[in-house]
Write an enzyme that holds these catalytic residues in place. Structure first.
Site, mmCIF file in Angstrom:
data_model
loop_
_atom_site.group_PDB
_atom_site.id
_atom_site.type_symbol
_atom_site.label_atom_id
_atom_site.label_comp_id
_atom_site.label_asym_id
_atom_site.label_seq_id
_atom_site.Cartn_x
_atom_site.Cartn_y
_atom_site.Cartn_z
ATOM 1 N N GLU A 1 0.869 -1.178 0.000
ATOM 2 C CA GLU A 1 0.000 0.000 0.000
ATOM 3 C C GLU A 1 0.907 1.230 0.000
ATOM 4 O O GLU A 1 1.848 1.293 0.799
ATOM 5 C CB GLU A 1 -0.875 -0.008 1.265
ATOM 6 C CG GLU A 1 -1.822 1.182 1.264
ATOM 7 C CD GLU A 1 -2.733 1.256 2.480
ATOM 8 O OE1 GLU A 1 -2.664 0.369 3.345
ATOM 9 O OE2 GLU A 1 -3.491 2.235 2.537
ATOM 10 N N ARG B 1 6.007 -13.078 9.105
ATOM 11 C CA ARG B 1 6.617 -11.767 8.885
ATOM 12 C C ARG B 1 8.059 -11.759 9.388
ATOM 13 O O ARG B 1 8.403 -12.497 10.302
ATOM 14 C CB ARG B 1 5.871 -10.690 9.681
ATOM 15 C CG ARG B 1 4.479 -10.428 9.236
ATOM 16 C CD ARG B 1 3.785 -9.507 10.249
ATOM 17 N NE ARG B 1 4.282 -8.143 10.187
ATOM 18 C CZ ARG B 1 3.794 -7.213 9.367
ATOM 19 N NH1 ARG B 1 2.808 -7.490 8.550
ATOM 20 N NH2 ARG B 1 4.289 -5.994 9.366
ATOM 21 N N LYS C 1 4.639 0.686 8.600
ATOM 22 C CA LYS C 1 4.635 2.012 7.976
ATOM 23 C C LYS C 1 3.860 3.012 8.822
ATOM 24 O O LYS C 1 4.246 4.167 8.923
ATOM 25 C CB LYS C 1 3.986 1.935 6.593
ATOM 26 C CG LYS C 1 4.787 1.142 5.580
ATOM 27 C CD LYS C 1 4.184 1.360 4.187
ATOM 28 C CE LYS C 1 3.803 0.080 3.507
ATOM 29 N NZ LYS C 1 2.395 -0.265 3.631
HETATM 30 P P1 ATP Z 1 2.752 -1.994 7.277
HETATM 31 O O1 ATP Z 1 1.990 -2.313 8.522
HETATM 32 O O2 ATP Z 1 4.169 -1.711 7.495
HETATM 33 O O3 ATP Z 1 2.073 -0.983 6.426
HETATM 34 P P2 ATP Z 1 1.671 -3.949 5.617
HETATM 35 O O4 ATP Z 1 1.698 -5.421 5.770
HETATM 36 O O5 ATP Z 1 0.392 -3.245 5.810
HETATM 37 O O6 ATP Z 1 2.784 -3.384 6.518
HETATM 38 P P3 ATP Z 1 1.826 -3.647 2.826
HETATM 39 O O7 ATP Z 1 2.204 -2.419 2.124
HETATM 40 O O8 ATP Z 1 0.424 -4.074 2.773
HETATM 41 O O9 ATP Z 1 2.312 -3.471 4.293
HETATM 42 O O10 ATP Z 1 2.779 -4.859 2.477
HETATM 43 C C1 ATP Z 1 3.093 -5.304 1.197
HETATM 44 C C2 ATP Z 1 3.520 -6.731 1.314
HETATM 45 O O11 ATP Z 1 4.634 -6.833 2.178
HETATM 46 C C3 ATP Z 1 2.417 -7.583 1.899
HETATM 47 O O12 ATP Z 1 2.307 -8.757 1.141
HETATM 48 C C4 ATP Z 1 2.873 -7.851 3.290
HETATM 49 O O13 ATP Z 1 2.411 -9.085 3.744
HETATM 50 C C5 ATP Z 1 4.391 -7.815 3.151
HETATM 51 N N1 ATP Z 1 5.013 -7.435 4.410
HETATM 52 C C6 ATP Z 1 4.780 -6.335 5.151
HETATM 53 N N2 ATP Z 1 5.501 -6.359 6.280
HETATM 54 C C7 ATP Z 1 6.214 -7.506 6.268
HETATM 55 C C8 ATP Z 1 7.150 -8.111 7.163
HETATM 56 N N3 ATP Z 1 7.494 -7.529 8.312
HETATM 57 N N4 ATP Z 1 7.694 -9.289 6.799
HETATM 58 C C9 ATP Z 1 7.367 -9.876 5.646
HETATM 59 N N5 ATP Z 1 6.487 -9.361 4.764
HETATM 60 C C10 ATP Z 1 5.920 -8.190 5.057
HETATM 61 MG MG MG Z 2 -0.968 -1.991 5.502
#
Ligand code: ATP
Ligand code: MG
Length: 546
Positions: free
Chosen positions: A31, A256, A266
């Site tokens: 995102e 994760r 983020k």
């Molecule tokens: P954040 O909470 O940091 O915004 P998110 O999971 O909402 O993390 P996204 O932008 O939706 O972030 O993530 C894009 C991809 O990266 C998704 O498939 C998510 O599962 C993966 N991802 C995010 N954080 C991690 C992590 N700590 N380890 C492995 N994969 C991750």
């Molecule tokens: Mg997110």
């Protein structure tokens, strides 16, 4: 990347290919609501890695369905970071590219009696959802007729209602043991300008509805996501089972990446940036890829980290030392230079104005990096740490009456310690031994220690930033992370660097005995050098995984 990586996802892909699947298509779906962090690199290395290994392709797809939080700045930073890690993508594509299709599928669900417009408030929806032990209560709008639902949904789209007045919900099962299946919201009204579609839409689809459809439309063969989506998988499958789409990707979850002393989200980073706790998304203390790049981490080090941690379903926080181990290994090749962080003046009382220039290899094991020259003159700086007036036993550096070798230079002997009125040491008066030049030493002297130094006449003043952990807690979380910020995470020193380092077009150096440093990508100017310490030289850490 080696082709022999093994984990449960790669094993599954091998089986699928052996069983006749046509190929491998993955996606990395961030995102655009912030900068990528090191956690994302696990997902990036996995999605792009498997596509590379099995001859497939990977979409970079922005999951841009929350207009208020998303922006072009984040879209651009994400592409910069994925490219920097060394990967090429298909696209990029955007969930917003599919807004028309998504809308069409929503009408299809309504026509099939599988979705309805619900006019409860967000609060009422939450309260009637039930709990883990109690079923939810059906919405009074659950049995609205198809024609009425279609009419209301079209009017939602046309902008006839205010935010929150209605939502579109899936009609699944309010008694499902899985809360995600209790008539989840599919669309909500948001009169907000979207960074790509502007004001074209005032209704936006929810993640669970959007993601699976985008996966299907792009022909994603393996939809790899993190474990928190495991409970969403039935909904992923339900949506695709109930619309007319002829491709149904499997969702496969992995754990994760979490790191000790780091939060990984983020949203939390946005709060650190907005609250002024760091200088920006690329602050070298941030575990964002932009911050780590500025700190001096290399793409190879981060890929190596991801290779070492592997891909499993077990959740754990890796030690911060593993990151440092990986970057140290990669920076081993960096040219060596000398810098003094906390200068103490050394005056050579027997200095001859015609003392030779010294020559030193940039790296003892990598002659291809060449050599540099350094001047040697009457006044030098050494680090204050390298002199002690009353040394403990076994002290190997400079002491009153003692001797030490200056790296690449000569042996010096300390004759006199000069102090100011308050008793602080301001200068050492020393002799150097002209026959002791490194490489052609005929002095017969055997000093115990070798220290780094710079020539005060030619050294360049430089700001040198040393970092400690950003958080003092091994397991900071979203509730306490602002309370456990380390007030000493940045130590800025005004030091001196040998001029050849500043003149060189290399960016990363090992400053001998001090660690690995990188020229700051933002603030560095030859007239005003700024160095960030990437990592200190060595510690006793041994990774558990080879
Ligand atoms: P954040 O909470 O940091 O915004 P998110 O999971 O909402 O993390 P996204 O932008 O939706 O972030 O993530 C894009 C991809 O990266 C998704 O498939 C998510 O599962 C993966 N991802 C995010 N954080 C991690 C992590 N700590 N380890 C492995 N994969 C991750
Ligand atoms: Mg997110």
């Amino acid at each position: 990347m080696p082709a022999d990586l093994r984990d449960f996802i790669r094993d599954r892909i091998r089986r699928d290919l052996d069983g006749g699947s046509a190929g491998v298509v993955t996606r990395f779906p961030p995102e655009p609501n912030g900068y990528l962090h090191v956690g994302h690199s696990k997902s990036i290395c996995l999605n792009f890695g498997v596509a590379q290994e099995f001859g497939g392709k990977t979409y970079l797809r922005y999951d841009d369905t929350n207009p208020e939080k998303e922006s072009e700045e984040f879209v651009e930073s994400i592409q910069r970071d994925v490219a920097w890690l060394g990967f090429d993508w298909e696209g990029p594509t955007f969930a917003s590219d599919y807004f028309d299709e998504l809308y069409g599928f929503a009408e299809q669900l309504i026509e099939r009696g599988k979705a309805y417009v619900c006019s409860l408030t967000a609060d009422e929806i939450r309260k009637t959802r039930g709990t883990l032990t109690e079923p939810g209560t059906p919405s009074p709008y659950r049995d609205r007729g198809i024609a009425e639902n279609l009419d209301l949904f079209r009017r939602m789209r046309a902008g006839e209602f205010a935010d929150g007045e209605h939502v579109l919900r899936a009609r699944i099962d309010m008694a499902s043991p899985n809360v995600n299946m209790r008539d989840p919201v599919l669309y909500r009204i948001r009169h907000a300008t979207h960074h790509r579609t502007g004001d074209d839409w005032c209704i936006y689809p929810m993640y669970d509805f959007t993601h699976c459809i985008c996966d299907a439309l792009e022909g994603i063969t393996h939809s790899l996501c993190t474990l928190e989506f495991e409970d969403h998988r039935p909904l992923y499958d339900w949506v695709l089972d109930n619309i007319a789409v002829n491709f149904h990707p499997p969702q496969i979850e992995f754990s994760r990446l979490e790191v000790e002393y780091v939060v990984m989200s983020k949203r939390l980073f946005a709060a650190l940036v907005d609250g002024g706790h760091v200088t920006g998304w690329d602050d070298p203390r941030m575990p964002t890829l932009a911050g780590m790049r500025r700190r001096g981490y290399t793409p190879a080090a981060i890929r190596e980290l991801c290779r070492r941690i592997g891909v499993t379903k077990s959740e754990n926080r890796i030690e911060y030392e593993l990151l440092e181990f990986c970057v140290r290994r990669d920076l081993e090749r960096a040219p060596r230079g000398m810098a003094v962080l906390d200068p103490l003046r050394v005056v050579l009382t027997n200095f001859q104005p015609d003392a030779e220039t010294l020559t030193a290899a940039w790296h003892p094991q990598h002659p291809d990096l060449g050599v540099r020259e350094m001047t040697f003159s009457e006044v030098l700086y050494i680090d204050r740490d390298d002199f002690m007036e009353t040394p403990p036993p076994k002290y190997r550096r400079l002491t009153p009456g003692g001797m030490v070798r200056l790296r690449y230079g000569y042996i010096i002997i300390c004759d006199e310690v000069v102090k100011d009125a308050s008793g602080a040491i301001v200068e050492l008066r020393c002799r150097y031994v002209p026959e002791s030049k490194s490489g052609s030493d005929t002095s017969g002297l055997k000093p115990k220690g070798v220290i780094h130094w710079v020539d005060a006449e030619t050294a360049r003043p430089a700001s040198i930033h040393l970092y400690e952990r950003l958080f003092t807690e091994a397991n900071p979380n979203s509730a306490n992370y602002l309370d456990v910020l380390n007030p000493d995470s940045l130590r800025a020193m005004e030091g001196w660097v040998e001029p050849a380092v500043v003149a060189s077009d290399q960016r990363a150096f090992q400053f001998e005995r001090l660690g690995y440093f990188v020229k700051d990508a933002v603030d560095y100017a030859p007239a005003r050098p700024v160095f960030n310490r990437t990592v200190a030289l060595r510690d006793s850490y041994k990774p558990k995984v080879p």
